[in-house]
Write a protein that holds these residues in place. Sequence first.
Motif, PDB file in Angstrom:
ATOM      1  N   ARG A  58       0.833  -1.209   0.000  1.00 30.60           N
ATOM      2  CA  ARG A  58       0.000   0.000   0.000  1.00 30.60           C
ATOM      3  C   ARG A  58       0.865   1.254   0.000  1.00 30.60           C
ATOM      4  O   ARG A  58       0.597   2.205  -0.736  1.00 30.60           O
ATOM      5  CB  ARG A  58      -0.936  -0.004   1.209  1.00 30.60           C
ATOM      6  N   GLY A  64      -0.224   6.564  -1.161  1.00 27.78           N
ATOM      7  CA  GLY A  64      -0.929   5.441  -0.555  1.00 27.78           C
ATOM      8  C   GLY A  64      -0.882   5.504   0.962  1.00 27.78           C
ATOM      9  O   GLY A  64       0.167   5.770   1.541  1.00 27.78           O
ATOM     10  N   HIS A 179       0.204  -2.929  -4.786  1.00 20.21           N
ATOM     11  CA  HIS A 179       0.684  -1.971  -5.783  1.00 20.21           C
ATOM     12  C   HIS A 179       1.372  -2.750  -6.898  1.00 20.21           C
ATOM     13  O   HIS A 179       2.332  -3.484  -6.652  1.00 20.21           O
ATOM     14  CB  HIS A 179       1.673  -1.009  -5.126  1.00 20.21           C
TER      15      HIS A 179
END
Length: 263
Positions: A58, A64, A179
């Motif tokens: 993340r 993020g 990701h």
Amino acid sequence: MSDTVGLPPHRHAALVAPAVDRVFIAAMQAGRDGGGAELSQRYGGPSATGLLVELRTRLAVPGGTVDGPGFTAVTRYRDPVACRRTVDRHVAYGMLHRASDGALTATERGLAFLAELYQVHAEVTEELWAGHDERVLRLAAMTGRLLAAAFTGEPIGEGVPDDPAEAGGSAFTALAPPHEPDGTPAGVLLLNRLGALRYHRADAHAAAWAAAGHTPRTIAELPDGPQRRAIEAETDRRAAGPYATLTAPERLDLLADLAALPG
């Protein structure tokens, strides 16, 4: 092969969990041995980088964020005071930014570390799984399907009177989907998708023990016996949803491919 005679989803969830653990842990260890430890030292060592490695899927996204409940879920079995001190150190090293509500975001320095970490993981998974290119591609595709199903399926905590892990939120939704920038190698896709599946099961386990009246401390102390086995069976049931989207032969193929990977 029918699901009733073959491998029903809840039984598959029990069998696949240790296979996922083995492959994921071996690849993460290869990452540490194959350049990750040296990379970490360049940025200040584990006191500066440990949480970024853990939250990489993340935090590697520019902007993020892992919110407070998500972080609590990821660290649900750890001492909260120790976790806050760990975050303090990461902030002091300039690797993390912590908002007033406790949400965590990687700084520019943290993002640079994570970009290098992704490269390390690309190199070590290519080496670790050399000669298994087609298998890695198959597994990356199948785990991608499983993650998509996990997001669209029934919440694993549904029916639990209180939030599963003592108001800890969901570790899975805190860190998934991983990701995956354009060009991410199949080995990195597989590594991070397996990690996300582990968090999905961790949330299922937390929901199961919370429904049985346990806390992180009491479940850690619970010995093997009928109650522990009942909680594990309920964990399998709650974790089974994504695997129900596979055919029984596909579930067997998943187990076989995981078993064939070195590590």
